[in-house]
Design a protein around this motif. Structure first.
Motif, PDB file in Angstrom:
ATOM      1  N   VAL A 152       1.992  12.246  10.138  1.00  0.00           N
ATOM      2  CA  VAL A 152       2.468  10.873   9.955  1.00  0.00           C
ATOM      3  C   VAL A 152       1.446  10.063   9.170  1.00  0.00           C
ATOM      4  CG1 VAL A 152       2.971   8.703  11.157  1.00  0.00           C
ATOM      5  CG2 VAL A 152       3.960  10.841  11.986  1.00  0.00           C
ATOM      6  N   GLY A 153       0.167  10.162   9.570  1.00  0.00           N
ATOM      7  CA  GLY A 153      -0.876   9.410   8.885  1.00  0.00           C
ATOM      8  C   GLY A 153      -1.006   9.793   7.425  1.00  0.00           C
ATOM      9  N   MET A 154      -0.973  11.089   7.134  1.00  0.00           N
ATOM     10  CA  MET A 154      -1.101  11.535   5.743  1.00  0.00           C
ATOM     11  C   MET A 154       0.101  11.111   4.909  1.00  0.00           C
ATOM     12  SD  MET A 154      -2.964  15.245   5.694  1.00  0.00           S
ATOM     13  CE  MET A 154      -1.845  16.053   6.843  1.00  0.00           C
ATOM     14  N   ARG A 155       1.301  11.221   5.476  1.00  0.00           N
ATOM     15  CA  ARG A 155       2.497  10.825   4.733  1.00  0.00           C
ATOM     16  C   ARG A 155       2.482   9.334   4.409  1.00  0.00           C
ATOM     17  NH1 ARG A 155       4.146  13.287   1.220  1.00  0.00           N
ATOM     18  NH2 ARG A 155       4.573  15.463   1.586  1.00  0.00           N
ATOM     19  N   ALA A 156       2.039   8.507   5.374  1.00  0.00           N
ATOM     20  CA  ALA A 156       1.948   7.064   5.138  1.00  0.00           C
ATOM     21  C   ALA A 156       0.935   6.760   4.040  1.00  0.00           C
ATOM     22  CB  ALA A 156       1.564   6.348   6.431  1.00  0.00           C
ATOM     23  N   THR A 157      -0.223   7.399   4.100  1.00  0.00           N
ATOM     24  CA  THR A 157      -1.252   7.194   3.081  1.00  0.00           C
ATOM     25  C   THR A 157      -0.761   7.671   1.719  1.00  0.00           C
ATOM     26  OG1 THR A 157      -2.973   7.500   4.753  1.00  0.00           O
ATOM     27  CG2 THR A 157      -3.638   7.709   2.459  1.00  0.00           C
ATOM     28  N   ASP A 158      -0.097   8.821   1.707  1.00  0.00           N
ATOM     29  CA  ASP A 158       0.412   9.396   0.462  1.00  0.00           C
ATOM     30  C   ASP A 158       1.400   8.456  -0.219  1.00  0.00           C
ATOM     31  OD1 ASP A 158       0.637  12.081  -1.141  1.00  0.00           O
ATOM     32  OD2 ASP A 158       2.713  11.470  -0.800  1.00  0.00           O
ATOM     33  N   GLU A 159       2.337   7.925   0.544  1.00  0.00           N
ATOM     34  CA  GLU A 159       3.319   7.026  -0.059  1.00  0.00           C
ATOM     35  C   GLU A 159       2.676   5.726  -0.526  1.00  0.00           C
ATOM     36  OE1 GLU A 159       7.548   4.762   0.946  1.00  0.00           O
ATOM     37  OE2 GLU A 159       7.099   6.708   1.869  1.00  0.00           O
ATOM     38  N   LEU A 160       1.745   5.204   0.249  1.00  0.00           N
ATOM     39  CA  LEU A 160       1.065   3.965  -0.150  1.00  0.00           C
ATOM     40  C   LEU A 160       0.376   4.150  -1.496  1.00  0.00           C
ATOM     41  CD1 LEU A 160       0.204   1.061   0.894  1.00  0.00           C
ATOM     42  CD2 LEU A 160      -1.968   2.163   1.513  1.00  0.00           C
ATOM     43  N   PHE A 161      -0.319   5.256  -1.666  1.00  0.00           N
ATOM     44  CA  PHE A 161      -1.092   5.458  -2.891  1.00  0.00           C
ATOM     45  C   PHE A 161      -0.236   5.902  -4.072  1.00  0.00           C
ATOM     46  CE2 PHE A 161      -4.687   4.569  -0.450  1.00  0.00           C
ATOM     47  CZ  PHE A 161      -5.758   4.382  -1.313  1.00  0.00           C
ATOM     48  N   ARG A 162       0.964   6.345  -3.821  1.00  0.00           N
ATOM     49  CA  ARG A 162       1.863   6.691  -4.927  1.00  0.00           C
ATOM     50  C   ARG A 162       2.710   5.510  -5.390  1.00  0.00           C
ATOM     51  NH1 ARG A 162       1.827  12.128  -5.767  1.00  0.00           N
ATOM     52  NH2 ARG A 162       1.136  13.385  -3.987  1.00  0.00           N
ATOM     53  N   THR A 163       2.981   4.571  -4.491  1.00  0.00           N
ATOM     54  CA  THR A 163       4.006   3.573  -4.805  1.00  0.00           C
ATOM     55  C   THR A 163       3.539   2.124  -4.800  1.00  0.00           C
ATOM     56  OG1 THR A 163       4.694   3.389  -2.479  1.00  0.00           O
ATOM     57  CG2 THR A 163       5.768   5.090  -3.814  1.00  0.00           C
ATOM     58  N   ASN A 164       2.429   1.815  -4.139  1.00  0.00           N
ATOM     59  CA  ASN A 164       2.017   0.427  -4.006  1.00  0.00           C
ATOM     60  C   ASN A 164       1.351  -0.057  -5.296  1.00  0.00           C
ATOM     61  OD1 ASN A 164      -0.212  -1.710  -3.118  1.00  0.00           O
ATOM     62  ND2 ASN A 164       1.469  -1.796  -1.644  1.00  0.00           N
ATOM     63  N   ALA A 165       1.917  -1.090  -5.904  1.00  0.00           N
ATOM     64  CA  ALA A 165       1.440  -1.565  -7.207  1.00  0.00           C
ATOM     65  C   ALA A 165       0.000  -2.055  -7.149  1.00  0.00           C
ATOM     66  CB  ALA A 165       2.353  -2.681  -7.712  1.00  0.00           C
ATOM     67  N   ALA A 166      -0.371  -2.759  -6.092  1.00  0.00           N
ATOM     68  CA  ALA A 166      -1.736  -3.294  -5.982  1.00  0.00           C
ATOM     69  C   ALA A 166      -2.753  -2.163  -5.846  1.00  0.00           C
ATOM     70  CB  ALA A 166      -1.831  -4.236  -4.789  1.00  0.00           C
ATOM     71  N   VAL A 167      -2.422  -1.146  -5.053  1.00  0.00           N
ATOM     72  CA  VAL A 167      -3.311  -0.003  -4.874  1.00  0.00           C
ATOM     73  C   VAL A 167      -3.434   0.770  -6.189  1.00  0.00           C
ATOM     74  CG1 VAL A 167      -3.558   2.242  -3.733  1.00  0.00           C
ATOM     75  CG2 VAL A 167      -2.928   0.223  -2.406  1.00  0.00           C
ATOM     76  N   LYS A 168      -2.328   0.952  -6.878  1.00  0.00           N
ATOM     77  CA  LYS A 168      -2.352   1.685  -8.148  1.00  0.00           C
ATOM     78  C   LYS A 168      -3.161   0.938  -9.196  1.00  0.00           C
ATOM     79  CE  LYS A 168       1.366   3.945  -9.438  1.00  0.00           C
ATOM     80  NZ  LYS A 168       2.776   4.255  -9.801  1.00  0.00           N
ATOM     81  N   ALA A 169      -3.146  -0.382  -9.154  1.00  0.00           N
ATOM     82  CA  ALA A 169      -3.934  -1.174 -10.100  1.00  0.00           C
ATOM     83  C   ALA A 169      -5.425  -0.941  -9.882  1.00  0.00           C
ATOM     84  CB  ALA A 169      -3.597  -2.655  -9.954  1.00  0.00           C
TER      85      ALA A 169
END
Length: 349
Positions: free
Chosen positions: A113-130
């Motif tokens: 669960v933790g890895m999947r949440a982190t994975d999606e955040l880093f693939r899709t969150n615009a602020a994180v990707k910036a």
């Protein structure tokens, strides 16, 4: 501006375009040795990239810090010392605060669960990707240590208050919480915990079930308490952005999709290894204790100041910490619900 390595990579690819077969070789820097669960997952990733690309792309993993040590990984990948490599967020609490979200003492005990949440955040969150763009990085895939637990010799943690007065090896926010609850904290590597427990230098050691098994620490423990608290999940594979952009669109997609699949593979490894480790502890006669829900809640509450501190640190690094944390909690809830409804991916067929 693209670094020289990426430009040369692109040039070699272009010159080889007319050949019958051209192989793109990507260098992966890993500070750890070629053994253990994470190493197995990295090798799986390398093997799958070669297999799925049908020989078009290959990952050359440089183990044991041959290219750079763990505390130099972020800058080294940024500079193109390697095409990609493993980054551990605890070495960069301010510089890479965005990835530190996976290390927070939240209600987050499940590795997958933790890895999947982190994975999606880093693939899709615009602020994180910036932030990744600013660091010349591309996110590929993530790992975790799995849930934080505690094993003791001559003592047992049945309530949160039982930690008071004990000599404890602990790290990160989790260790700090133990200290605030009255533990006498001892600076010690997890690799030295066996001797520390055996000699009485420490009473208890913070750890992870599969690691306790691998390091044979159950031999010098009397009890092992499942805290069902959080995990240290800011460990993952990142790629130099220039090197990534020098690849074809098909090659880029293959790397990204294989990195995502690696999360499920590693989750399966850890979940199985942790379950077996606990079974082995019971067979050895250890008392395995499940911390009651009310006691677990005390730990989560005690960890809140460190969550608040991360929000402040993230803000200084240019990230809206509160908003990002809200998204992350939502992702934890999303994948917890998916696990409860469908089971783990490896059990669904």
């Amino acid at each position: 501006m693209r670094n020289l390595k990426a430009v040369l990579c692109a040039a070699v690819t272009t010159l080889a375009a007319g050949a019958v077969s051209a192989e793109t070789v990507l260098i992966h820097g890993e500070a750890g040795p070629n053994r253990g669960a994470r190493a197995k997952a990295i090798q799986w990733f390398a093997d799958k990239v070669s297999e799925r690309s049908e020989g078009d792309m290959r990952i050359d993993v440089q183990w044991g810090g041959a290219l750079f040590k763990a505390n130099a990984a972020l800058q080294s990948i940024h500079d193109g010392v390697a095409d990609m490599g493993t980054v551990i967020s605890v070495y960069y609490p301010q510089e890479f605060a965005s990835y530190g979200i996976a290390d927070l003492p939240l209600d987050n005990p499940d590795a997958w669960v933790g890895m999947r949440a982190t994975d999606e955040l880093f693939r899709t969150n615009a602020a994180v990707k910036a932030i990744l763009d600013d660091k010349n990085l591309v996110y590929i895939g993530t790992f975790t240590t799995s849930q934080v637990n505690i094993g003791c010799k001559g003592a047992a943690i049945r309530t949160a208050d039982d930690i008071d007065g004990l000599k404890v090896r602990g790290v990160g926010a989790y260790g700090k919480v133990f200290g605030e609850m009255g533990a006498n904290m001892v600076r010690m590597s997890i690799y030295d915990a066996y001797q520390g427990l055996d000699s009485g230098l420490i009473d208890c050691s913070q750890g992870y079930s599969y690691a306790v098994s691998a390091l044979k620490q159950a031999e010098v423990m009397d009890s092992y308490t499942l805290l069902n608290w959080g995990q240290v999940g800011g460990v993952g594979t990142f790629m130099n952005k220039d090197a990534f952009e020098a690849l074809s669109a098909d090659q880029q997609e293959l790397l990204l999709s294989t990195g995502s699949d690696m999360v499920d593979y590693f989750g399966q490894i850890l979940t199985g290894a942790n379950a077996k480790a606990i079974e082995d502890m019971k067979a050895q006669g250890l008392e395995v204790i499940e911390l009651p829900e009310a006691e677990r809640a005390k730990l989560i509450e005690r960890g809140q100041p460190y969550v608040d501190a991360w929000i402040e640190t993230a803000g200084k690094a240019g990230l809206d910490g509160a908003a990002t944390l809200e998204v992350y909690r939502g992702l934890l809830a999303k994948y917890t619900a998916e696990r409860d409804e469908k089971g783990y991916p490896w059990d669904r067929q």
